[in-house]
Design an enzyme around this catalytic site. Structure first.
Site, PDB file in Angstrom:
ATOM      1  N   ARG A  55       0.801  -1.217   0.000  1.00 16.12           N
ATOM      2  CA  ARG A  55       0.000   0.000   0.000  1.00 16.12           C
ATOM      3  C   ARG A  55       0.835   1.269   0.000  1.00 16.12           C
ATOM      4  O   ARG A  55       0.619   2.164  -0.808  1.00 16.12           O
ATOM      5  CB  ARG A  55      -0.758   0.028   1.322  1.00 16.12           C
ATOM      6  CG  ARG A  55      -2.175  -0.048   1.340  1.00 16.12           C
ATOM      7  CD  ARG A  55      -2.569  -0.520   2.738  1.00 16.12           C
ATOM      8  NE  ARG A  55      -1.848  -1.741   3.024  1.00 16.12           N
ATOM      9  CZ  ARG A  55      -2.384  -2.926   2.912  1.00 16.12           C
ATOM     10  NH1 ARG A  55      -3.637  -3.049   2.602  1.00 16.12           N
ATOM     11  NH2 ARG A  55      -1.674  -4.000   3.144  1.00 16.12           N
ATOM     12  N   THR A  56       1.770   1.352   0.934  1.00 21.77           N
ATOM     13  CA  THR A  56       2.451   2.636   1.134  1.00 21.77           C
ATOM     14  C   THR A  56       3.264   3.005  -0.105  1.00 21.77           C
ATOM     15  O   THR A  56       3.231   4.142  -0.571  1.00 21.77           O
ATOM     16  CB  THR A  56       3.334   2.571   2.396  1.00 21.77           C
ATOM     17  OG1 THR A  56       2.515   2.172   3.487  1.00 21.77           O
ATOM     18  CG2 THR A  56       3.954   3.914   2.701  1.00 21.77           C
ATOM     19  N   LYS A  83      24.943  -5.385  -0.491  1.00 22.72           N
ATOM     20  CA  LYS A  83      26.393  -5.605  -0.657  1.00 22.72           C
ATOM     21  C   LYS A  83      27.178  -4.816   0.386  1.00 22.72           C
ATOM     22  O   LYS A  83      28.371  -4.645   0.272  1.00 22.72           O
ATOM     23  CB  LYS A  83      26.836  -5.141  -2.049  1.00 22.72           C
ATOM     24  CG  LYS A  83      26.199  -5.870  -3.200  1.00 22.72           C
ATOM     25  CD  LYS A  83      26.760  -5.334  -4.508  1.00 22.72           C
ATOM     26  CE  LYS A  83      25.917  -5.765  -5.690  1.00 22.72           C
ATOM     27  NZ  LYS A  83      26.149  -4.891  -6.841  1.00 22.72           N
ATOM     28  N   ARG A 105      11.619   3.818   3.526  1.00 24.82           N
ATOM     29  CA  ARG A 105      11.131   2.822   4.495  1.00 24.82           C
ATOM     30  C   ARG A 105      12.304   1.936   4.867  1.00 24.82           C
ATOM     31  O   ARG A 105      13.007   1.430   3.985  1.00 24.82           O
ATOM     32  CB  ARG A 105      10.010   1.978   3.910  1.00 24.82           C
ATOM     33  CG  ARG A 105       9.687   0.782   4.804  1.00 24.82           C
ATOM     34  CD  ARG A 105       8.423   0.077   4.461  1.00 24.82           C
ATOM     35  NE  ARG A 105       7.251   0.847   4.848  1.00 24.82           N
ATOM     36  CZ  ARG A 105       6.041   0.320   4.982  1.00 24.82           C
ATOM     37  NH1 ARG A 105       5.845  -0.957   4.767  1.00 24.82           N
ATOM     38  NH2 ARG A 105       5.017   1.079   5.326  1.00 24.82           N
ATOM     39  N   HIS A 133       5.335   6.261  11.456  1.00 28.19           N
ATOM     40  CA  HIS A 133       4.817   6.099  10.095  1.00 28.19           C
ATOM     41  C   HIS A 133       3.895   7.317   9.876  1.00 28.19           C
ATOM     42  O   HIS A 133       2.676   7.206   9.921  1.00 28.19           O
ATOM     43  CB  HIS A 133       4.056   4.784  10.024  1.00 28.19           C
ATOM     44  CG  HIS A 133       3.715   4.315   8.649  1.00 28.19           C
ATOM     45  ND1 HIS A 133       3.828   5.112   7.527  1.00 28.19           N
ATOM     46  CD2 HIS A 133       3.252   3.111   8.211  1.00 28.19           C
ATOM     47  CE1 HIS A 133       3.445   4.413   6.465  1.00 28.19           C
ATOM     48  NE2 HIS A 133       3.101   3.201   6.862  1.00 28.19           N
TER      49      HIS A 133
END
Ligand code: NCD
Length: 318
Positions: A55-56, A83, A105, A133
């Site tokens: 969703r986000t 890496k 995120r 959030h």
């Protein structure tokens, strides 16, 4: 009118006026979308998602496109962070390519703030560990205020809101609590002592280890998923969901805290049901309640695009 912010990293420490400025900007996107459809034309927004999201990430992408911008994705599984490149190096490289904003995120609490301290472009926190959030908090408050007729004043005084479930692992709960309490709502966090510890009271909420007595007095109930992946032993793919050690068993959890049809019948007629998604249907929320007439869950998703348009627009214009 508060001065234009540089980043959107969290809702804790924002004043009621700051919060109302974000909500009014969202309402403007709602009422006058035609004013904004080329606002960010020619610009590129980068989504840096080092943790899963449906969703986000899509919501930020659609928001960018509705403003006329392009959106590009760098996902954790394909990036050089695997890496050993640091989050900061990755963010600075993407910034050097000429993007207008970074949407971040990450698994680590504080990651978005750390990146914001090392880049020049605006950073939008799309969820950092168990911390915050903010766009979810804003879309939750926006949806709740509209559903309960508070969308001219954005004043939530007198409203009683319960947040139920896995509060301790939830960045959504932290952002919701900050915004709801700042705007005057009375918030009760509900869950077992492991999921809703008494220490949450320091955030200005009540804490309850039982749900049933609260139901008849609520104006809104926000259900949260148990975030199995944030505990020590997440279920392997295909394996039945194990109970994390903070709950005795999923069955016992349901008996005490799930919003079943029988419990929903005890809510006042005007009380709305919310959930940030993803829903574990049949665990914290029954399908007939999720899809029932009290549910504003899909309105939350729709409003999420408006909140993210407002956020990108305010920050990139600033
Ligand atoms: C939440 C998240 O990722 O923090 N979901 C979302 O962004 N809509 C909540 C969750 O994962 O349970």
């Amino acid at each position: 009118m508060p001065s234009a912010p540089r980043h959107l990293l969290g809702l804790q420490h924002l004043s009621p006026d700051d919060l109302r400025a974000w909500l009014r900007a969202t309402a403007s996107m709602h009422q006058h979308p035609e004013r904004y459809d080329r606002a960010l034309a020619g610009k590129v927004v980068a989504n840096l998602f080092f943790e899963d999201s449906t969703r986000t990430r899509l919501s930020f992408t659609i928001a960018a496109k509705r403003l006329g911008a392009d959106a590009i994705d760098l996902l954790g599984s394909t990036s050089s962070v695997n890496k050993g490149e640091t989050l900061i190096d990755t963010a600075r490289n993407i910034e050097a390519m000429g993007v207008c904003a970074l949407v971040v995120r990450a698994r680590q609490s504080g990651a978005a703030s750390l990146i914001a301290s090392r880049v020049q472009v605006p950073v939008l926190n799309a969820g950092d560990g168990k911390h915050e959030h903010p766009t979810q908090g804003l879309l939750d408050v926006y949806t709740l205020a509209r559903a309960l007729g508070r969308d001219t004043t954005w004043d939530l005084s007198g409203l009683r809101v319960a947040i139920v479930g896995d509060i301790s692992a939830s960045r959504v709960a932290r952002s919701d609590i900050a915004a709801l309490t700042a705007l005057g709502a009375h918030v009760t966090c509900v869950g077992s002592p492991g999921l809703a510890p008494r220490s949450l009271a320091s955030l200005g909420v009540e804490v309850s280890h039982t749900l049933d007595p609260l139901l008849p007095s609520l104006d809104a109930i926000i259900m949260l998923r148990i975030q199995f992946e944030r505990y020590d032993a997440p279920p392997a793919a295909g394996e039945a969901k194990k109970a994390p050690n903070v709950i005795a068993s999923v069955r016992e959890y349901r008996e005490q805290f799930a919003l079943t049809a029988a419990r929903a019948a005890l809510l006042p007629p005007h009380c709305i049901v919310m959930h940030p998604g993803p829903i574990n249907r049949g665990i914290e929320l029954d399908a007939e309640v999720a899809d029932g007439s009290r549910s504003v869950i899909l309105q939350q998703v729709t409003n999420g695009v408006l909140v993210r348009m407002a956020a990108l627009h305010r920050l990139v214009q600033a």
